[in-house]
Design a protein around this motif. Sequence first.
Motif, PDB file in Angstrom:
ATOM      1  N   GLY A   1      36.683  24.892  40.482  1.00 37.69           N
ATOM      2  CA  GLY A   1      36.183  23.877  41.533  1.00 37.69           C
ATOM      3  C   GLY A   1      36.280  24.535  42.949  1.00 37.69           C
ATOM      4  O   GLY A   1      36.014  23.944  44.017  1.00 37.69           O
ATOM      5  N   ASN A   2      36.468  25.854  43.023  1.00 41.76           N
ATOM      6  CA  ASN A   2      36.687  26.605  44.428  1.00 41.76           C
ATOM      7  C   ASN A   2      35.986  28.115  44.254  1.00 41.76           C
ATOM      8  O   ASN A   2      36.863  28.907  43.879  1.00 41.76           O
ATOM      9  N   ASP A   3      34.736  28.369  44.338  1.00 39.41           N
ATOM     10  CA  ASP A   3      34.248  29.854  44.524  1.00 39.41           C
ATOM     11  C   ASP A   3      34.101  30.447  45.716  1.00 39.41           C
ATOM     12  O   ASP A   3      33.300  31.567  45.916  1.00 39.41           O
ATOM     13  N   SER A   4      34.631  29.787  46.610  1.00 41.95           N
ATOM     14  CA  SER A   4      34.833  30.467  48.077  1.00 41.95           C
ATOM     15  C   SER A   4      36.058  31.336  48.317  1.00 41.95           C
ATOM     16  O   SER A   4      36.446  31.497  49.639  1.00 41.95           O
ATOM     17  N   ILE A   5      36.623  31.719  47.644  1.00 41.81           N
ATOM     18  CA  ILE A   5      38.088  32.526  47.771  1.00 41.81           C
ATOM     19  C   ILE A   5      37.685  33.909  48.290  1.00 41.81           C
ATOM     20  O   ILE A   5      37.004  34.518  47.451  1.00 41.81           O
ATOM     21  N   LEU A   6      38.152  34.283  49.567  1.00 38.69           N
ATOM     22  CA  LEU A   6      37.928  35.779  50.076  1.00 38.69           C
ATOM     23  C   LEU A   6      38.696  36.811  49.474  1.00 38.69           C
ATOM     24  O   LEU A   6      39.943  36.352  49.969  1.00 38.69           O
ATOM     25  N   PHE A   7      38.113  37.686  49.093  1.00 40.97           N
ATOM     26  CA  PHE A   7      39.104  39.039  48.740  1.00 40.97           C
ATOM     27  C   PHE A   7      39.338  39.904  50.082  1.00 40.97           C
ATOM     28  O   PHE A   7      38.616  39.803  50.957  1.00 40.97           O
ATOM     29  N   PRO A   8      40.468  40.624  49.991  1.00 42.61           N
ATOM     30  CA  PRO A   8      41.524  40.647  49.040  1.00 42.61           C
ATOM     31  C   PRO A   8      42.657  39.663  49.112  1.00 42.61           C
ATOM     32  O   PRO A   8      42.747  38.901  50.343  1.00 42.61           O
ATOM     33  N   VAL A   9      43.382  39.303  48.041  1.00 41.75           N
ATOM     34  CA  VAL A   9      44.162  38.176  48.085  1.00 41.75           C
ATOM     35  C   VAL A   9      45.588  38.766  47.333  1.00 41.75           C
ATOM     36  O   VAL A   9      45.412  39.758  46.644  1.00 41.75           O
ATOM     37  N   VAL A  10      46.686  38.204  47.486  1.00 42.38           N
ATOM     38  CA  VAL A  10      47.927  38.489  46.814  1.00 42.38           C
ATOM     39  C   VAL A  10      48.358  37.243  46.104  1.00 42.38           C
ATOM     40  O   VAL A  10      48.070  36.246  46.510  1.00 42.38           O
ATOM     41  N   CYS A  11      48.502  37.614  44.794  1.00 46.01           N
ATOM     42  CA  CYS A  11      48.848  36.653  43.958  1.00 46.01           C
ATOM     43  C   CYS A  11      50.049  36.394  43.412  1.00 46.01           C
ATOM     44  O   CYS A  11      50.556  37.560  42.976  1.00 46.01           O
ATOM     45  N   LEU A  12      50.811  35.387  43.309  1.00 48.19           N
ATOM     46  CA  LEU A  12      52.236  35.372  42.563  1.00 48.19           C
ATOM     47  C   LEU A  12      52.154  34.497  41.317  1.00 48.19           C
ATOM     48  O   LEU A  12      51.576  33.311  41.332  1.00 48.19           O
TER      49      LEU A  12
END
Length: 336
Positions: A125-136
């Motif tokens: 439901g969210n295809d607008s995440i901008l890279f880079p990201v840090v994920c836990l």
Amino acid sequence: QKREIILAIETSCDETAAAVLADGQDILANVVASQIKIHQKYGGVVPEIASRHHLEQVNLVVDLALQEAGITFDDLTAIAVTYGPGLVGALLVGVSTAKALAYALKLPLVGVNHIEGHIYANWLGNDSILFPVVCLVVSGGHTALVEMQGHGRYRLLGQTLDDAAGEAYDKVARAMGLGYPGGPLLESLAKEGDEKAIALPRAWLGDDNYDFSFSGLKSAVLNYLNRAAQKGEEVNKADLAASFQASVVEVLVEKTVKAARVQGVKTVLLAGGVAANSSLRKYLHERCSEENLELLYPPFHYCTDNAAMIACAGYYRYKMGERADWYLNAVPNLKL
Ligand code: KG4
């Protein structure tokens, strides 16, 4: 334009799950048959029993997912399946089912890493995440800090050296006699306790270290319980739960925020079963706001094991042209 519809199957641990996802975004069905009740009396997941139940459930769960989505096999574009990490016998049920379906229906098959699935719950439901990201990523089997530079591109910054965060919750909960799975039970008990009541250790492991360790904390709680039992003293379980949770959450949050700052990313993602923990969400939210970081996490029911997240990761892999062949096998210790 024809929609691209993925059927995903997930059987890596104790949930038999199937989901139908359209265009990587619309969840048309998300069916989860949980075995929690079956394993409860053993205090944890018994692998052989899990495999047998997956075998009984998997076709029913797939049928139900198609029904719920209001589609037939003919409408599918591809089949995605979790092939690791997880319990080998459990994984094999999903992998064999997916291979049989893909072969019979002449559909492309996509193998998905379970941890990647947890991460991709954020893209549902969210295809607008901008890279880079840090994920836990914090679940019953995994605890890792990952930097993502693009779809499918991961750099492991750190991981647990011993127990996973969820595993620590479950083991401490068991020692406190709370039942299984311990995470949610311990969390609700902690709400009634004082997190400063009992001094418990935090494993920072040095300044620029993004690894985690929870076994020392677990031992500290066990020692605390044993000492009290020897002295015949009553333990305030709510205080112990709150103090334990504060120790886990503080280390997870501070390391994540620091990683984001050092890597220079603007967005932090939270994923995995322990991401359902409201104390972790709240504290991470506060710290991310202070540091001007955007924090994203999936809705509660997409944090714990499900197939919608596998379908989502599978969709992006499918779009990148990835295809598994008929040799796809279960890989219990699959890395990201
Ligand atoms: O993601 P998941 O369903 O399975 C794995 O892929 O490992 O995560 C299950 C884990 C269990 O250890 C469970 O105790 C923990 O997530 N968990 C929680 C909470 N909800 C689930 N831990 C702490 N607080 C919660 N609210």
